[in-house]
Design a protein around this motif. Sequence first.
Motif, short mmCIF file in Angstrom:
data_model
loop_
_atom_site.label_atom_id
_atom_site.label_comp_id
_atom_site.label_asym_id
_atom_site.label_seq_id
_atom_site.Cartn_x
_atom_site.Cartn_y
_atom_site.Cartn_z
N GLN A 5 -31.00 9.41 22.37
CA GLN A 5 -32.31 9.01 21.85
C GLN A 5 -32.56 9.48 20.42
OE1 GLN A 5 -35.44 9.54 24.97
NE2 GLN A 5 -33.81 10.53 26.14
N LEU A 6 -31.49 9.71 19.68
CA LEU A 6 -31.63 10.23 18.32
C LEU A 6 -32.25 9.20 17.37
CD1 LEU A 6 -28.21 12.10 18.09
CD2 LEU A 6 -30.46 13.06 18.63
N ASN A 7 -32.19 7.94 17.75
CA ASN A 7 -32.77 6.89 16.93
C ASN A 7 -34.29 7.00 16.84
OD1 ASN A 7 -32.27 6.11 19.80
ND2 ASN A 7 -33.60 4.38 19.27
N ILE A 8 -34.92 7.60 17.84
CA ILE A 8 -36.39 7.69 17.84
C ILE A 8 -36.87 8.60 16.72
CG2 ILE A 8 -38.40 8.37 19.20
CD1 ILE A 8 -36.81 7.57 21.71
N ALA A 9 -36.24 9.75 16.57
CA ALA A 9 -36.61 10.66 15.48
C ALA A 9 -36.27 10.04 14.12
CB ALA A 9 -35.91 12.00 15.64
N VAL A 10 -35.14 9.33 14.05
CA VAL A 10 -34.76 8.68 12.79
C VAL A 10 -35.81 7.65 12.39
CG1 VAL A 10 -33.10 7.10 11.72
CG2 VAL A 10 -32.28 9.10 12.97
N ARG A 11 -36.29 6.88 13.36
CA ARG A 11 -37.30 5.86 13.06
C ARG A 11 -38.57 6.50 12.52
NH1 ARG A 11 -36.47 0.51 12.47
NH2 ARG A 11 -35.45 0.33 14.51
N GLU A 12 -38.98 7.62 13.12
CA GLU A 12 -40.16 8.32 12.64
C GLU A 12 -39.92 8.85 11.22
OE1 GLU A 12 -42.98 12.16 13.86
OE2 GLU A 12 -41.61 11.28 15.35
N PHE A 13 -38.71 9.31 10.97
CA PHE A 13 -38.35 9.79 9.64
C PHE A 13 -38.44 8.65 8.62
CE2 PHE A 13 -35.52 11.32 6.33
CZ PHE A 13 -35.72 12.69 6.33
N GLU A 14 -37.92 7.49 8.99
CA GLU A 14 -37.97 6.34 8.08
C GLU A 14 -39.40 5.90 7.82
OE1 GLU A 14 -36.19 1.79 7.65
OE2 GLU A 14 -36.54 2.64 9.64
N ASP A 15 -40.22 5.86 8.87
CA ASP A 15 -41.61 5.44 8.70
C ASP A 15 -42.32 6.33 7.69
OD1 ASP A 15 -41.26 3.42 10.52
OD2 ASP A 15 -42.16 4.50 12.21
N TRP A 16 -42.03 7.64 7.73
CA TRP A 16 -42.67 8.53 6.76
C TRP A 16 -42.11 8.30 5.36
CZ3 TRP A 16 -40.80 12.33 3.50
CH2 TRP A 16 -41.79 13.03 2.79
N MET A 17 -40.81 8.10 5.25
CA MET A 17 -40.20 7.88 3.94
C MET A 17 -40.84 6.68 3.23
SD MET A 17 -37.62 10.07 3.15
CE MET A 17 -36.36 9.25 2.18
N LYS A 18 -41.25 5.69 3.99
CA LYS A 18 -41.87 4.51 3.40
C LYS A 18 -43.22 4.82 2.78
CE LYS A 18 -39.62 1.10 6.40
NZ LYS A 18 -39.81 0.10 7.49
N THR A 19 -43.83 5.93 3.17
CA THR A 19 -45.15 6.29 2.65
C THR A 19 -45.09 7.26 1.47
OG1 THR A 19 -45.48 8.26 4.07
CG2 THR A 19 -46.01 6.09 5.02
N THR A 20 -43.90 7.68 1.08
CA THR A 20 -43.79 8.71 0.04
C THR A 20 -44.31 8.22 -1.31
OG1 THR A 20 -41.50 8.01 -0.38
CG2 THR A 20 -41.83 9.86 1.14
N GLU A 21 -44.83 9.15 -2.07
CA GLU A 21 -45.33 8.87 -3.42
C GLU A 21 -44.89 9.99 -4.36
OE1 GLU A 21 -49.54 8.63 -3.03
OE2 GLU A 21 -49.50 6.64 -2.06
N ASN A 22 -44.75 9.61 -5.61
CA ASN A 22 -44.44 10.59 -6.68
C ASN A 22 -43.24 11.49 -6.37
OD1 ASN A 22 -46.69 9.66 -8.21
ND2 ASN A 22 -48.02 10.93 -6.93
N PRO A 23 -42.08 10.93 -6.13
CA PRO A 23 -41.76 9.50 -6.25
C PRO A 23 -41.85 8.77 -4.90
CG PRO A 23 -39.75 10.74 -5.99
CD PRO A 23 -40.87 11.75 -6.00
N HIS A 24 -41.92 7.46 -4.99
CA HIS A 24 -41.79 6.65 -3.79
C HIS A 24 -40.30 6.35 -3.58
CE1 HIS A 24 -42.47 3.72 -0.66
NE2 HIS A 24 -41.74 2.84 -1.34
N TYR A 25 -39.77 6.87 -2.51
CA TYR A 25 -38.35 6.64 -2.20
C TYR A 25 -38.21 6.48 -0.70
CZ TYR A 25 -33.37 7.53 -1.42
OH TYR A 25 -32.07 7.43 -1.00
N GLU A 26 -37.71 5.34 -0.28
CA GLU A 26 -37.64 5.02 1.15
C GLU A 26 -36.33 5.41 1.79
OE1 GLU A 26 -38.71 0.98 1.91
OE2 GLU A 26 -40.60 1.11 0.78
N GLY A 27 -35.34 5.81 0.99
CA GLY A 27 -34.03 6.09 1.56
C GLY A 27 -33.37 4.81 2.03
N PHE A 28 -32.19 4.97 2.64
CA PHE A 28 -31.48 3.82 3.22
C PHE A 28 -31.26 4.09 4.69
CE2 PHE A 28 -27.64 1.82 4.76
CZ PHE A 28 -27.82 0.49 4.39
#
Length: 558
Positions: free
Chosen positions: A492-515
Amino acid sequence: MFKQAALILLAAGTFCVPTAAFAQNGGVQFEISFPSSAHAGPITGRAFVMIARNNDTEPRLQIGRFGVPFFGRDIEKLAPGETTVIDTADLGTPIEHLNDLPAGDYFVQGFINVYTEFKRADGHVLWMHDDQWEGQRWNISPGNLKSEVRQVHIDPKAASVQTIRLVASDVIPPIVIPADTEWVRRFKFQSATLTKFWGRPIYIGATVLLPRDYARETIHYPVLYDQGHFSLEPPLGFRTAAPTEEEMKGPRGPYLKRGYELYQAWNSDNFPRMLVVTFQHPNPYFDDSYAVNSVNVGPYGDAIMQELIPEIEKRFRTIEEPYARVLAGGSTGGWEALALQFFHPDFFGGTWGYCPDPVTFTNVEGINIYKDTNAFYKKYEWRQEPTVNSFFTDERIILTSEQRNHMELVNGTHGRSGEQIDIWSAVYGPVGKDGYFEPLFNKRTGQINPEVAQYWKDHYDLLEYLKRNWATLGPKLVDKVRIYVGTMDTYQLNIAVREFEDWMKTTENPHYEGFFEYGVGEPHCYTGRTTTPERLVEIADFIAGKRPYVEAAPWWKH
């Protein structure tokens, strides 16, 4: 007084005799001992008995998530010739009680895992298994003791109690380290930092895959630090021989084939030249330290950054610049690849994390340590359901959380199982009053300690770490984070990764979503749609693109 006829069974040298104290209850118990010829002095450790239906391999080699039943009991200062008893009072897995074993003919084996006294620098004295460069696998560890395999008939429901005596007289021999080759080098050394912490010699090392023509060239190369569990095999499964037809029929066939295909690409004319390095850092808790400092496991982060990597750069011709040090790894190694990049953003130039261990602790193999009150059950108003630990891609359950943790408890008390949940607890948790780690939850009942959960969050939750430090970390991580995981990850490691990605999409200064790349329907451990050679070319292109414009790249052979 109840009377019974004496029963003596001789099965390949194994004695089965009635025990008067248990005569009225029936059942089975095992007496395990060892001779002075196997170990001269008393032993503190843990005794086991393994019970198998076949003897295709020794029962000690048949245990595991899908393995045969085994049972364990701690021993303290057990002298040669003395016995310890494993009976119905001792927890087992996957059968929890000896009396629940179906009647039948079995192959049984006794075993003793020898512990060593560690007088730690924090003043605590612990008894742990001292790794012998086998990766904290007690059932194959040099110096541990095993009995001969015996075939016996067991009937726990019989009126007479059977006492099966097993003598652990065979000493497991030292690990044979493969010789260095043109392609692969291995080394280890005693870490001053870790030796001081544990109060005994502690070793770290590395396995290094060299590029073609390394011995003939004089140039310096970039390094891919590719992490995973302890292994004496070459990094990335590299092998110079094609797998045999018989090997291809086995479960490792596809892995061996990929390793040979990597060699073919690695040895070709038009392939990037780099070093691939896998750290070796087994410790008294696990086969891997997670490459961070920990109050329980020790300052492995310091040892790796201040001792091991400098030793690598001393022994081999590497480009000692951040852009030329990149990270990758899967599972445990995936978490390390991310953690090293996040904690040392000025030292490493990019990371590829595959199926990483929980990047936030809202799902730790099914357990939300911040909201759940019990690690074994989810509570829904008036009912509760077992927490699932792992499953197949068709959603069949492999283990519940309770089963998984009871399996670890059978392997070792006080977190000495050498297993996954215990090492997370050791690395991420605080020190307990007895010197061992303070558990996140009770392994018998599942009750979660919220104070320990908060400690995990404050110190090792990677998502929370980025949230707190994004203003300074964010600019250093842009274009450096790549994460891959299957949507049906076994743990179930994908669940934490998805939460991590969702937060990365909200980043500012800088905005960086990762891959982020998700393998639809893929289990553990998804590494992306590319082959290993293709990924290495991708990494080489990335490194080449980050180098100072005045610096040539003779290592990149187009």
